[in-house]
Design a protein around this motif. Structure first.
Motif, PDB file in Angstrom:
ATOM      1  N   HIS A  98       1.872  -1.930  -6.718  1.00 57.07           N
ATOM      2  CA  HIS A  98       0.493  -1.777  -7.217  1.00 57.07           C
ATOM      3  C   HIS A  98      -0.473  -1.512  -6.071  1.00 57.07           C
ATOM      4  CE1 HIS A  98      -3.170  -2.484  -9.473  1.00 57.07           C
ATOM      5  NE2 HIS A  98      -3.475  -3.528  -8.709  1.00 57.07           N
ATOM      6  N   VAL A  99      -0.358  -2.272  -4.993  1.00 54.66           N
ATOM      7  CA  VAL A  99      -1.249  -2.082  -3.834  1.00 54.66           C
ATOM      8  C   VAL A  99      -1.026  -0.705  -3.228  1.00 54.66           C
ATOM      9  CG1 VAL A  99      -1.861  -2.923  -1.541  1.00 54.66           C
ATOM     10  CG2 VAL A  99      -1.354  -4.560  -3.376  1.00 54.66           C
ATOM     11  N   GLU A 100       0.217  -0.313  -3.081  1.00 60.09           N
ATOM     12  CA  GLU A 100       0.521   1.007  -2.508  1.00 60.09           C
ATOM     13  C   GLU A 100      -0.035   2.131  -3.376  1.00 60.09           C
ATOM     14  OE1 GLU A 100       4.723  -0.037  -0.203  1.00 60.09           O
ATOM     15  OE2 GLU A 100       4.755   0.683  -2.281  1.00 60.09           O
ATOM     16  N   GLU A 101       0.046   1.962  -4.675  1.00 57.81           N
ATOM     17  CA  GLU A 101      -0.470   2.987  -5.590  1.00 57.81           C
ATOM     18  C   GLU A 101      -1.984   3.121  -5.487  1.00 57.81           C
ATOM     19  OE1 GLU A 101       0.990   1.694  -9.342  1.00 57.81           O
ATOM     20  OE2 GLU A 101       2.874   2.826  -9.170  1.00 57.81           O
ATOM     21  N   ILE A 102      -2.666   2.015  -5.265  1.00 56.06           N
ATOM     22  CA  ILE A 102      -4.126   2.070  -5.111  1.00 56.06           C
ATOM     23  C   ILE A 102      -4.502   2.883  -3.885  1.00 56.06           C
ATOM     24  CG2 ILE A 102      -6.167   0.687  -4.569  1.00 56.06           C
ATOM     25  CD1 ILE A 102      -5.086  -1.472  -6.418  1.00 56.06           C
ATOM     26  N   PHE A 103      -3.841   2.641  -2.762  1.00 57.32           N
ATOM     27  CA  PHE A 103      -4.145   3.399  -1.556  1.00 57.32           C
ATOM     28  C   PHE A 103      -3.756   4.868  -1.718  1.00 57.32           C
ATOM     29  CE2 PHE A 103      -4.597  -0.770   0.275  1.00 57.32           C
ATOM     30  CZ  PHE A 103      -5.523  -0.591   1.286  1.00 57.32           C
ATOM     31  N   ALA A 104      -2.642   5.130  -2.391  1.00 58.42           N
ATOM     32  CA  ALA A 104      -2.219   6.515  -2.604  1.00 58.42           C
ATOM     33  C   ALA A 104      -3.195   7.262  -3.507  1.00 58.42           C
ATOM     34  CB  ALA A 104      -0.818   6.525  -3.223  1.00 58.42           C
ATOM     35  N   LYS A 105      -3.749   6.548  -4.485  1.00 59.72           N
ATOM     36  CA  LYS A 105      -4.689   7.163  -5.410  1.00 59.72           C
ATOM     37  C   LYS A 105      -5.899   7.729  -4.663  1.00 59.72           C
ATOM     38  CE  LYS A 105      -7.686   6.005  -9.342  1.00 59.72           C
ATOM     39  NZ  LYS A 105      -8.090   4.911 -10.276  1.00 59.72           N
ATOM     40  N   TYR A 106      -6.345   7.011  -3.641  1.00 61.73           N
ATOM     41  CA  TYR A 106      -7.511   7.455  -2.868  1.00 61.73           C
ATOM     42  C   TYR A 106      -7.113   8.191  -1.589  1.00 61.73           C
ATOM     43  CZ  TYR A 106     -10.101   4.481  -6.068  1.00 61.73           C
ATOM     44  OH  TYR A 106     -10.653   3.921  -7.209  1.00 61.73           O
ATOM     45  N   LYS A 107      -5.808   8.550  -1.517  1.00 60.94           N
ATOM     46  CA  LYS A 107      -5.295   9.322  -0.383  1.00 60.94           C
ATOM     47  C   LYS A 107      -5.616   8.654   0.956  1.00 60.94           C
ATOM     48  CE  LYS A 107      -5.342  13.812  -2.717  1.00 60.94           C
ATOM     49  NZ  LYS A 107      -5.556  13.283  -4.068  1.00 60.94           N
ATOM     50  N   ARG A 108      -5.365   7.359   1.004  1.00 62.02           N
ATOM     51  CA  ARG A 108      -5.608   6.589   2.218  1.00 62.02           C
ATOM     52  C   ARG A 108      -4.312   5.916   2.668  1.00 62.02           C
ATOM     53  NH1 ARG A 108     -10.309   2.572   0.829  1.00 62.02           N
ATOM     54  NH2 ARG A 108      -9.915   1.952   2.990  1.00 62.02           N
ATOM     55  N   VAL A 109      -4.167   5.817   3.992  1.00 66.61           N
ATOM     56  CA  VAL A 109      -2.999   5.141   4.538  1.00 66.61           C
ATOM     57  C   VAL A 109      -3.216   3.634   4.426  1.00 66.61           C
ATOM     58  CG1 VAL A 109      -1.586   4.756   6.584  1.00 66.61           C
ATOM     59  CG2 VAL A 109      -2.520   7.027   6.117  1.00 66.61           C
ATOM     60  N   MET A 110      -2.225   2.932   3.887  1.00 65.69           N
ATOM     61  CA  MET A 110      -2.367   1.489   3.714  1.00 65.69           C
ATOM     62  C   MET A 110      -2.141   0.774   5.047  1.00 65.69           C
ATOM     63  SD  MET A 110      -0.466  -1.078   1.029  1.00 65.69           S
ATOM     64  CE  MET A 110       1.008  -1.409   2.000  1.00 65.69           C
ATOM     65  N   PRO A 111      -3.138   0.030   5.539  1.00 63.14           N
ATOM     66  CA  PRO A 111      -2.963  -0.737   6.780  1.00 63.14           C
ATOM     67  C   PRO A 111      -1.863  -1.778   6.610  1.00 63.14           C
ATOM     68  CG  PRO A 111      -5.287  -0.594   6.175  1.00 63.14           C
ATOM     69  CD  PRO A 111      -4.501  -0.111   4.994  1.00 63.14           C
ATOM     70  N   PRO A 112      -1.168  -2.117   7.678  1.00 61.48           N
ATOM     71  CA  PRO A 112      -0.094  -3.134   7.590  1.00 61.48           C
ATOM     72  C   PRO A 112      -0.600  -4.470   7.036  1.00 61.48           C
ATOM     73  CG  PRO A 112       0.006  -1.969   9.692  1.00 61.48           C
ATOM     74  CD  PRO A 112      -1.254  -1.524   9.022  1.00 61.48           C
ATOM     75  N   GLU A 113      -1.872  -4.797   7.334  1.00 63.58           N
ATOM     76  CA  GLU A 113      -2.414  -6.078   6.874  1.00 63.58           C
ATOM     77  C   GLU A 113      -2.400  -6.192   5.347  1.00 63.58           C
ATOM     78  OE1 GLU A 113      -3.934  -5.202  10.891  1.00 63.58           O
ATOM     79  OE2 GLU A 113      -3.860  -4.087   9.003  1.00 63.58           O
ATOM     80  N   ASN A 114      -2.503  -5.042   4.663  1.00 63.61           N
ATOM     81  CA  ASN A 114      -2.559  -5.105   3.212  1.00 63.61           C
ATOM     82  C   ASN A 114      -1.210  -5.431   2.570  1.00 63.61           C
ATOM     83  OD1 ASN A 114      -5.164  -3.306   3.761  1.00 63.61           O
ATOM     84  ND2 ASN A 114      -5.313  -4.168   1.698  1.00 63.61           N
ATOM     85  N   MET A 115      -0.156  -5.406   3.372  1.00 62.68           N
ATOM     86  CA  MET A 115       1.132  -5.899   2.879  1.00 62.68           C
ATOM     87  C   MET A 115       1.015  -7.353   2.439  1.00 62.68           C
ATOM     88  SD  MET A 115       3.954  -3.938   2.921  1.00 62.68           S
ATOM     89  CE  MET A 115       5.276  -5.081   3.329  1.00 62.68           C
ATOM     90  N   GLN A 116       0.102  -8.086   3.132  1.00 63.22           N
ATOM     91  CA  GLN A 116      -0.065  -9.505   2.819  1.00 63.22           C
ATOM     92  C   GLN A 116      -0.570  -9.724   1.393  1.00 63.22           C
ATOM     93  OE1 GLN A 116      -2.485 -11.403   5.821  1.00 63.22           O
ATOM     94  NE2 GLN A 116      -1.606 -10.136   7.436  1.00 63.22           N
ATOM     95  N   GLN A 117      -1.217  -8.706   0.815  1.00 64.42           N
ATOM     96  CA  GLN A 117      -1.727  -8.860  -0.543  1.00 64.42           C
ATOM     97  C   GLN A 117      -0.592  -9.088  -1.537  1.00 64.42           C
ATOM     98  OE1 GLN A 117      -5.864  -7.459  -0.995  1.00 64.42           O
ATOM     99  NE2 GLN A 117      -5.003  -9.319  -0.158  1.00 64.42           N
ATOM    100  N   ALA A 118       0.605  -8.609  -1.201  1.00 61.54           N
ATOM    101  CA  ALA A 118       1.754  -8.756  -2.093  1.00 61.54           C
ATOM    102  C   ALA A 118       2.502 -10.058  -1.871  1.00 61.54           C
ATOM    103  CB  ALA A 118       2.702  -7.579  -1.926  1.00 61.54           C
ATOM    104  N   GLU A 119       2.050 -10.865  -0.898  1.00 59.15           N
ATOM    105  CA  GLU A 119       2.715 -12.136  -0.627  1.00 59.15           C
ATOM    106  C   GLU A 119       2.123 -13.232  -1.512  1.00 59.15           C
ATOM    107  OE1 GLU A 119       3.879 -11.401   4.069  1.00 59.15           O
ATOM    108  OE2 GLU A 119       2.160 -12.663   3.555  1.00 59.15           O
ATOM    109  N   VAL A 120       2.994 -13.927  -2.218  1.00 60.08           N
ATOM    110  CA  VAL A 120       2.557 -14.994  -3.122  1.00 60.08           C
ATOM    111  C   VAL A 120       3.370 -16.247  -2.839  1.00 60.08           C
ATOM    112  CG1 VAL A 120       1.866 -13.365  -4.916  1.00 60.08           C
ATOM    113  CG2 VAL A 120       4.190 -14.269  -4.900  1.00 60.08           C
ATOM    114  N   LEU A 121       2.878 -17.377  -3.294  1.00 62.14           N
ATOM    115  CA  LEU A 121       3.608 -18.620  -3.110  1.00 62.14           C
ATOM    116  C   LEU A 121       4.894 -18.605  -3.924  1.00 62.14           C
ATOM    117  CD1 LEU A 121       0.755 -21.293  -3.310  1.00 62.14           C
ATOM    118  CD2 LEU A 121       1.680 -20.186  -1.287  1.00 62.14           C
TER     119      LEU A 121
END
Length: 418
Positions: A98-121
């Motif tokens: 989902h996060v990757e698709e959002i960045f792709a939608k706006y044609k932006r490279v996803m920063p490595p930090e945004n990988m953390q958004q997919a980390e859950v307990l």
């Protein structure tokens, strides 16, 4: 069922932003019979967050946390939760996609930090966030339920609406209360209280009346308490009976009982009648127009405004006579009337309002000190003008003037269209 809110963020503690999430959450939890007993604002500090969680768990069955879930180093909510629940982070593949698709939608490279958004307990149930990148998390421990939400208002509201509230609504232990609000305008709190005193005195002990005043308006809230012995339909009938009795005593000041704002009620009534509105503003600098245009669909009614701050603009754009200003000053009944007639003619509206005054902190005269405001409204058959004397605080004067203008316009339209 009792709930507690933990609002995470240094930016709130230092006054950089205003916490609007809590009021929204409280209102919606109350609708389903969940009582919020505490709201705590906690700094972006792991130990402070853990301490707040421990305290909340000692007194509430539901804990809702907002904020601190972003990808930057100052967002430490997840770190605190890892220690508090003695668990670890895992990557949720669906969230990552989902996060990757959002960045792709706006044609932006996803920063490595945004990988953390997919980390859950690891011990959490993921609440998928279609309004943003940070997922929510639902956790149960020792019969206590935790909802962990992002602090961005649109994302928080999405997750509360689609994930948290449905879960809570299925739980036992809720006691649904009945609430009814009545919006009034043009009457002060003390005068209102005196007017409706007979109704307030007659209220049974399980129905309470609260006064919620703001600029030029007072919202009355009738609500039922715990421990009553009536079912929901009986309670609603009782509350509606007393609400109707209150409304009957204040027909001139009653606006609505729908939770809508004064400007929303004004515009919707005007739209139903098929009329249009225009404004000429001086001391409010466009604030009246701002209030009006916060209402969706306002363009069907509101044609526009002329912010005539300078005297030259009043003369050139609103046909205010130079001799009127010279003789009576720009803050006068005569000027306000010429302004309102001028903007009605210029924008070809059915109704119009004008506001001119000394907002402060400078200006004013001995006869007309800071806080003096003249407001005029004109409609199908008559023009009405009123002088107000507010206070010395500029921001308060602007808001009170704009609100008073809304009410005057509402009253004129109501009177001319009985």
């Amino acid at each position: 069922m009792n709930a507690e809110l933990l609002v995470i963020g240094d930016e709130i503690l230092i006054g950089q932003i205003v916490d609007t999430n809590s009021s929204w959450i409280c209102a919606h939890l109350g609708d389903i019979g969940v009582n919020v007993t505490h709201i705590s604002v906690v700094s972006d500090d792991t130990q402070d967050i853990k301490g707040a969680l421990s305290l909340a768990a000692s007194r509430s069955g539901v804990i809702i946390m907002t904020g601190g879930l972003g990808p930057t180093k100052d967002d430490v909510t997840k770190d605190a939760l890892i220690e508090y629940f003695d668990t670890e982070l895992v990557v949720d593949k669906d969230v990552l996609i989902h996060v990757e698709e959002i960045f792709a939608k706006y044609k932006r490279v996803m920063p490595p930090e945004n990988m953390q958004q997919a980390e859950v307990l690891a011990n959490a149930e993921v609440m998928f966030n279609r309004a943003g990148t940070a997922p929510g998390m639902w956790i149960k421990k020792d019969d206590i339920f935790y909802a962990v939400l992002p602090g961005v208002p649109t994302e928080m509201k999405y997750l509360m609406t689609h994930e948290v509230i449905p879960r809570l609504a299925d739980m036992h232990g809720r006691e649904v209360h009945v609430h009814k609000t009545i919006l009034t305008a043009g009457i002060g709190e003390s005068f209102l209280a005196a007017t409706i005193a007979p109704i307030e005195a007659a209220l049974p002990n399980y129905i309470h009346l609260a006064y919620l005043p703001t600029y030029g308006q007072v919202r009355l809230r009738l609500s039922t308490s715990e421990g009553h012995h009536y079912d929901l339909s009986e309670l609603e009938a009782q509350v509606n009976k007393y609400a109707d009795a209150i409304k009957a005593l204040i027909p001139e000041y009653y606006i609505n009982d729908t939770e809508d704002t004064l400007q929303h009620t004004l515009l919707k009534r005007t739209e139903r009648l098929g009329y249009t509105i225009a404004a000429a503003e001086s001391c409010t600098g466009g604030y009246f127009s701002h209030l009006v245009t916060t209402v969706p669909g306002s363009g069907q009614v509101f044609l526009g405004s002329i912010v005539s701050y300078a005297e030259a603009v009043k003369e050139a754009e609103l046909d205010v006579k130079a001799e009127t200003i010279e003789r009576y000053t720009a803050v006068s009944e005569q000027t306000a009337v010429e302004m309102v007639l001028g903007v009605k003619k210029r924008l070809k509206s059915d109704y119009a309002v004008s506001i001119t005054g000394y907002a402060g902190p400078d200006g004013g005269t001995e006869e007309n000190p800071v806080g003096t405001v003249w407001i005029a409204v004109t409609g199908l058959s008559k023009t009405v003008s009123t002088k107000f004397l507010f206070g010395k605080r500029r921001e308060d004067n602007i808001i009170r003037a704009a609100t008073s203008a809304l009410y005057m316009l509402y009253r004129l339209i109501s009177e001319e269209n009985l």
